[in-house]
Design an enzyme around this catalytic site. Structure first.
Site, PDB file in Angstrom:
ATOM      1  N   THR A   8       0.827  -1.205   0.000  1.00 53.02           N
ATOM      2  CA  THR A   8       0.000   0.000   0.000  1.00 53.02           C
ATOM      3  C   THR A   8       0.862   1.256   0.000  1.00 53.02           C
ATOM      4  O   THR A   8       0.616   2.200  -0.760  1.00 53.02           O
ATOM      5  CB  THR A   8      -0.932   0.008   1.228  1.00 53.02           C
ATOM      6  OG1 THR A   8      -1.641  -1.228   1.292  1.00 53.02           O
ATOM      7  CG2 THR A   8      -1.922   1.145   1.144  1.00 53.02           C
ATOM      8  N   ALA A   9       1.895   1.303   0.847  1.00 56.55           N
ATOM      9  CA  ALA A   9       2.734   2.503   0.958  1.00 56.55           C
ATOM     10  C   ALA A   9       3.462   2.785  -0.351  1.00 56.55           C
ATOM     11  O   ALA A   9       3.496   3.934  -0.812  1.00 56.55           O
ATOM     12  CB  ALA A   9       3.731   2.344   2.096  1.00 56.55           C
ATOM     13  N   SER A  19       9.745  -7.098  -3.896  1.00 54.28           N
ATOM     14  CA  SER A  19      10.083  -8.508  -3.936  1.00 54.28           C
ATOM     15  C   SER A  19       8.856  -9.346  -3.626  1.00 54.28           C
ATOM     16  O   SER A  19       8.153  -9.068  -2.647  1.00 54.28           O
ATOM     17  CB  SER A  19      11.189  -8.830  -2.930  1.00 54.28           C
ATOM     18  OG  SER A  19      11.343 -10.233  -2.803  1.00 54.28           O
ATOM     19  N   ILE A  51       2.442  -6.074   5.807  1.00 52.60           N
ATOM     20  CA  ILE A  51       1.674  -6.216   7.043  1.00 52.60           C
ATOM     21  C   ILE A  51       0.206  -6.458   6.722  1.00 52.60           C
ATOM     22  O   ILE A  51      -0.430  -7.367   7.225  1.00 52.60           O
ATOM     23  CB  ILE A  51       1.839  -4.977   7.937  1.00 52.60           C
ATOM     24  CG1 ILE A  51       3.304  -4.856   8.381  1.00 52.60           C
ATOM     25  CG2 ILE A  51       0.925  -5.052   9.139  1.00 52.60           C
ATOM     26  CD1 ILE A  51       3.776  -5.984   9.262  1.00 52.60           C
ATOM     27  N   GLU A  70      -7.055  -2.211   6.864  1.00 53.97           N
ATOM     28  CA  GLU A  70      -8.243  -2.344   6.028  1.00 53.97           C
ATOM     29  C   GLU A  70      -9.315  -1.316   6.347  1.00 53.97           C
ATOM     30  O   GLU A  70     -10.367  -1.306   5.735  1.00 53.97           O
ATOM     31  CB  GLU A  70      -8.815  -3.753   6.159  1.00 53.97           C
ATOM     32  CG  GLU A  70      -7.853  -4.809   5.631  1.00 53.97           C
ATOM     33  CD  GLU A  70      -8.362  -6.218   5.827  1.00 53.97           C
ATOM     34  OE1 GLU A  70      -8.999  -6.469   6.864  1.00 53.97           O
ATOM     35  OE2 GLU A  70      -8.115  -7.061   4.965  1.00 53.97           O
ATOM     36  N   LYS A  91     -17.563   3.003   5.742  1.00 54.31           N
ATOM     37  CA  LYS A  91     -17.268   3.153   7.164  1.00 54.31           C
ATOM     38  C   LYS A  91     -17.731   4.528   7.622  1.00 54.31           C
ATOM     39  O   LYS A  91     -17.245   5.552   7.144  1.00 54.31           O
ATOM     40  CB  LYS A  91     -15.761   2.995   7.420  1.00 54.31           C
ATOM     41  CG  LYS A  91     -15.385   3.200   8.886  1.00 54.31           C
ATOM     42  CD  LYS A  91     -13.881   3.115   9.092  1.00 54.31           C
ATOM     43  CE  LYS A  91     -13.514   3.485  10.523  1.00 54.31           C
ATOM     44  NZ  LYS A  91     -12.070   3.511  10.751  1.00 54.31           N
ATOM     45  N   LEU A 128       5.277   2.365   7.431  1.00 48.73           N
ATOM     46  CA  LEU A 128       5.821   1.749   8.637  1.00 48.73           C
ATOM     47  C   LEU A 128       7.329   1.911   8.778  1.00 48.73           C
ATOM     48  O   LEU A 128       7.862   1.709   9.868  1.00 48.73           O
ATOM     49  CB  LEU A 128       5.458   0.260   8.665  1.00 48.73           C
ATOM     50  CG  LEU A 128       3.955  -0.045   8.689  1.00 48.73           C
ATOM     51  CD1 LEU A 128       3.721  -1.553   8.691  1.00 48.73           C
ATOM     52  CD2 LEU A 128       3.279   0.603   9.883  1.00 48.73           C
ATOM     53  N   ILE A 156      -3.028   4.014   6.985  1.00 51.93           N
ATOM     54  CA  ILE A 156      -3.062   4.403   5.575  1.00 51.93           C
ATOM     55  C   ILE A 156      -3.068   5.920   5.441  1.00 51.93           C
ATOM     56  O   ILE A 156      -2.463   6.480   4.522  1.00 51.93           O
ATOM     57  CB  ILE A 156      -4.264   3.746   4.875  1.00 51.93           C
ATOM     58  CG1 ILE A 156      -3.995   2.234   4.714  1.00 51.93           C
ATOM     59  CG2 ILE A 156      -4.543   4.381   3.516  1.00 51.93           C
ATOM     60  CD1 ILE A 156      -5.135   1.444   4.132  1.00 51.93           C
TER      61      ILE A 156
END
Length: 496
Positions: free
Chosen positions: A15-16, A38, A44, A48, A77, A330, A343
């Protein structure tokens, strides 16, 4: 003379990495951008649940919301339900809305406190459309400029699928993906700046600016450049998590559940193809076997896999930008996902970089501003998370009672004291959680202010109750026009 930035290398996908690459290419299409990832290094992948600014990010990239929800198995949400946090068997909501309406110089909570003195029976949340929609299991987009009817919302989605979705977009825009594992980081002998990443197959990826998205390894920022890590575990002692997917419910709630246990808490996130579940705990208070049994014993649908262990240390690197490396995600710090900020910190980190992008080369003044801004953002989120733990009244474990005895950061202690005395919230510039969020959590965790703003006393008992009655009924009106959450998703995302 600094070298102009012509090429950016993103170390790490997930994601990052793909959020960074996609936004960099969208804003600065002239840049050459390479991303190396890779297949042997996992991500992680527990992020979500999100907060509303993700909408701005997606819209800027030109993502179609319907396609995004379909391809990431996303749901809506509206809030987080905090269960058992103050005491067992009690729930309050932190919504993305704002209770009530603007009534004057001060916040709605002042008028609500005045109305309670006059005999008002409704809770603060009964004046919050997001809360009312959560309780009804409903959602719909309301096209209005009237703030009384506006509903802030975010998403639950599969973060690995979101990364893949962004990867397709970024590659179409010209981002080059290189598959491989970084074996060596080459640095300039004089300056210490990173010059290239050497892969196991011998490939060298040279660049002018490097984005470290290597997760908790911090391969560039922490390992190569030696940027220290500031440990916050004396405030937030959770250091472990177990995550497991389970079958989806027959109906999907439009909110995240955060369920406190004797040690730590459990998340439950509804997606359209499964539920995301996990438990966050401190190994100083509970062993992994007990955490496993607690998580699995509190699933309400069948597990689809075995739990995956995640170890972490809450804190941040003392600098997010050092030399020609910017840590995103992270690699630059970790805050447990209690308020779904992981996120967002990726998003804010890359947006911050773009706002002060070093076109003519790395500038120490820009680095200083970036790091100051980032530090304040991390610290205000940290304080907001500490707030949930500290303001508990549980007596069932040493863990919760030790949280009550925490020595708080000065800024947080002052904020709590001011709210207790005056019902007023003062926020810093980079506090992503605004007044309504702090009010809901502080009141949900048991604070009832002893005072309120004098302007609320301008209304008689009859007048203030009449005002509250009108707002209450106004908040109820849209509910009859809303669809169930699942019906909304089905209709909104259907390909026509």
């Amino acid at each position: 003379m600094p070298n102009p930035i012509r090429k950016v290398v993103v170390a790490g996908g997930g994601t990052a990495g793909w959020m960074s690459a996609a936004l960099l290419k969208k804003v600065l299409p002239q840049l050459e951008i390479e991303l190396v990832e890779s297949p042997d290094i996992g991500t992680i992948g527990v992020g979500e649940a999100t907060i509303p600014p993700i909408q701005t990010f997606n819209q800027f990239l030109g993502l179609d919301e319907k396609a995004f929800l379909r391809e990431t198995h996303g749901t809506i949400k509206l809030a987080i339900a905090f269960e058992n946090w103050r005491v067992p068997d009690e729930t309050y909501y932190h919504t993305f809305g704002a209770p009530g309406a603007t009534l004057g110089f001060c916040g709605f909570q002042h008028f609500w406190l005045r109305a309670k003195q006059a005999g008002l029976s409704q809770s603060l949340w009964d004046f919050d459309l997001n809360y009312l929609s959560c309780k009804a299991g409903k959602f719909n987009k309301i096209q209005t400029d009237n703030p009384v009817y506006q509903m802030g919302y975010a998403y639950h989605f599969d973060s690995s699928l979101y990364g893949q979705f962004l990867r397709r977009l970024a590659e179409q825009a010209g981002v080059k993906r290189v598959e491989g594992t970084i074996a060596h980081v080459a640095q300039n002998a004089q300056t210490g700046f990173i010059e290239a990443l050497q892969l196991q197959d011998g490939t060298q990826l040279k660049g002018d600016l490097f984005i470290d998205c290597t997760g908790m390894r911090g391969l560039l920022l922490q390992q190569a450049l030696g940027v220290p890590y500031e440990d916050w575990s004396h405030w937030l002692c959770a250091d472990s998590a177990l995550a497991v997917p389970s079958q989806r419910h027959a109906t999907s709630a439009p909110y995240t559940r955060s369920i406190a246990h004797k040690v730590g808490w459990q998340w439950r996130i509804p997606l359209t193809h499964r539920n995301g579940n996990g438990i966050v705990y401190s190994s100083s208070y509970m062993d992994e076997s007990t955490a496993h049994d607690t998580l699995m014993g509190n699933l309400d649908t069948e597990a689809l896999d075995t739990p995956r262990t995640i170890r972490f240390k809450t804190g941040r690197t003392t600098r997010q930008w050092a030399k020609n490396v910017v840590g995103i995600g992270l690699s630059s710090g970790f805050l447990e996902p209690l308020e779904s900020t992981s996120i967002h910190l990726i998003q804010s980190g890359i947006v911050r970089l773009l706002k002060m992008f070093p076109n003519q080369g790395i500038n120490p003044s820009a680095q200083t501003l970036y790091n100051q801004d980032s530090q304040q953002e991390y610290e205000t989120i940290r304080d907001f998370i500490i707030l949930h733990y500290h303001l508990n009244e549980r007596t069932d474990s040493d863990f919760w009672q030790d949280m009550q005895r925490l020595t708080l950061p000065d800024r947080l202690a002052q904020k709590i004291a001011a709210f207790k005395d005056t019902a007023t919230v003062f926020n810093e510039h980079n506090d992503m959680f605004r007044d309504a969020s702090w009010v809901q959590v502080m009141m949900g965790q048991g604070i009832t202010p002893t005072g309120y703003h004098p302007s609320a006393d301008e209304h008689s008992d009859t007048a203030i109750l009449d005002i509250m009655g009108k707002i209450y009924h106004a908040k109820q009106q849209p509910l009859s026009q809303m669809l169930s959450h699942d019906d909304f998703l089905a209709r909104f995302t259907t390909v026509k």
